[in-house]
Design an enzyme around this catalytic site. Sequence first.
Site, short mmCIF file in Angstrom:
data_model
loop_
_atom_site.label_atom_id
_atom_site.label_comp_id
_atom_site.label_asym_id
_atom_site.label_seq_id
_atom_site.Cartn_x
_atom_site.Cartn_y
_atom_site.Cartn_z
N TYR A 41 0.86 -1.18 0.00
CA TYR A 41 0.00 0.00 0.00
C TYR A 41 0.90 1.23 0.00
O TYR A 41 1.82 1.32 0.80
CB TYR A 41 -0.89 0.00 1.25
N ASP A 53 9.38 2.95 -0.10
CA ASP A 53 8.30 3.59 0.65
C ASP A 53 8.50 3.26 2.12
O ASP A 53 8.16 2.18 2.58
CB ASP A 53 6.94 3.08 0.15
N LYS A 59 3.76 8.86 8.81
CA LYS A 59 3.60 8.24 10.12
C LYS A 59 4.59 8.80 11.17
O LYS A 59 4.40 9.92 11.61
CB LYS A 59 3.62 6.72 9.97
C1 LIG Z 1 0.13 4.52 5.60
C2 LIG Z 1 0.94 4.29 4.39
C3 LIG Z 1 0.89 5.17 3.29
C4 LIG Z 1 -0.10 6.28 3.20
O1 LIG Z 1 0.09 7.27 4.15
P1 LIG Z 1 -1.14 8.23 4.53
O2 LIG Z 1 -0.53 9.19 5.50
O3 LIG Z 1 -2.20 7.36 5.11
O4 LIG Z 1 -1.57 8.90 3.28
C5 LIG Z 1 1.78 4.96 2.26
N1 LIG Z 1 2.67 3.96 2.28
C6 LIG Z 1 2.74 3.09 3.31
C7 LIG Z 1 3.77 2.01 3.30
C8 LIG Z 1 1.86 3.22 4.38
O5 LIG Z 1 1.91 2.32 5.37
#
Ligand SMILES: *Cc1c(COP(=O)(O)O)cnc(C)c1O
Length: 428
Positions: free
Chosen positions: A143, A238, A266
């Site tokens: 994701y 990511d 995060k």
């Molecule tokens: C949570 C998450 C996102 C998205 O971040 P948001 O602040 O919710 O837009 C993207 N990449 C990873 C790996 C994530 O866990």
Amino acid sequence: MFEKSINLFNRAQQSIPGGVNSPVRAFKSVGGTPVFMKSAKGAYMYDADGNRFIDYINSWGPMILGHAYEPVVKAIQETAQYSTSFGAPTELEIEMAELIISMVPNVDLVRMVSSGTEACMSAIRLARGFTGHNKIIKFEGCYHGHADSFLVKAGSGVATFNIQTVPGVTAGVANDTLTCAYNDLDAVKQLVAEHHGEIAAIIIEPVAGNMGCIIPQPGFLEGLRAICDMQGIVFIMDEVMTGFRLAQGGAQERLNIKADLVTYGKVIGGGMPVGAFGGKKEIMQHISPLGNVYQAGTLSGNPLAMIAGYVMLKTLKENAAIYKQLDEMTSYLHKGLNEVLKASGTPYVINQLGSMISVHFSDHPVINFATAASANNELFKKYFHAMLKRGVYLPPSAFETWFLCNALTKEDIDVTIQATKESLQEIL
Ligand SMILES: *Cc1c(COP(=O)(O)O)cnc(C)c1O
């Protein structure tokens, strides 16, 4: 136990789609009513009915030091009195950028945004602008936020709700997103050969956390790195989940892999809405106003968000022992879960790296989306509710990793292990 939450959920559904502002919060996949929270401190959350939970979500990662960490709260309060937004540069933004660059490898320049989604979406645009190529490769079950390009075989809520193709994402956009199974290097090689000279970027969660916790197998990330080097493809790690969590320098440091671009979210915001993307100057200099790849944000670098993130990162930088403590605490949980799961006789897999851990009720190794999806996720639902009832708040889906914070005590972990033992007796 949840009367007030039930009432609030009924009321919420009248004014908010599905009663929530982000889908996995709705508990749709595990059933039942989402718990409405009122306050949290350290490792505990308190709901509208006054129940206390040991928290293994930690706002999906950010609260690595526990909730309402006092220096962060104080700094936000103090900063707020000088205005909550300027729409003009501030010294604090420089300090934040300098701090990030001092903590993570391979970042010369960093741009702040307001979410992980924005960070990943912007990194992809930059990779396309830099290479002149259109296609990207992502991995099933990973994701990267909810931008159109990433909603193809995505993890997290998209996997939880089993959405195969997301209405609203055009075929044109979807066609530019190629997917492979996680940990399948040969499939990547084949895709790259089939689409020679068309691929701008490979984007990956270096340790995946959006299909449960999935560990990269030895050589997998190294193999991707080598393919990107050979083909002139931008390698995007990511690190929205792993950044500042697996180590100060995130997965890049912990797994010793270099990214061309890296995205954060995060933890980087200390619980405020923050994301960032950065990398080598050679690529980052294409971002506007230095270059022509446009990217902007009215509230980017917002002072409250910056001070929260700054204090959080500074604390992590100055207390390297936190990572060791988190690792030890998580390993202690791992060992305890292992014992009670083994005694229960049900097939299970525990995946762990650092303070990310997840349990799958499976008789085969869980190494990618297919193996996560073929676990007994019906049993997970029962486990989730049995734990909730016992005051342990786990992610409401088997397609999410658990996160530990360093406010947890050994006692909390013991309570969690005991709760698992009792839960298994109840549900099996
Ligand atoms: C949570 C998450 C996102 C998205 O971040 P948001 O602040 O919710 O837009 C993207 N990449 C990873 C790996 C994530 O866990």
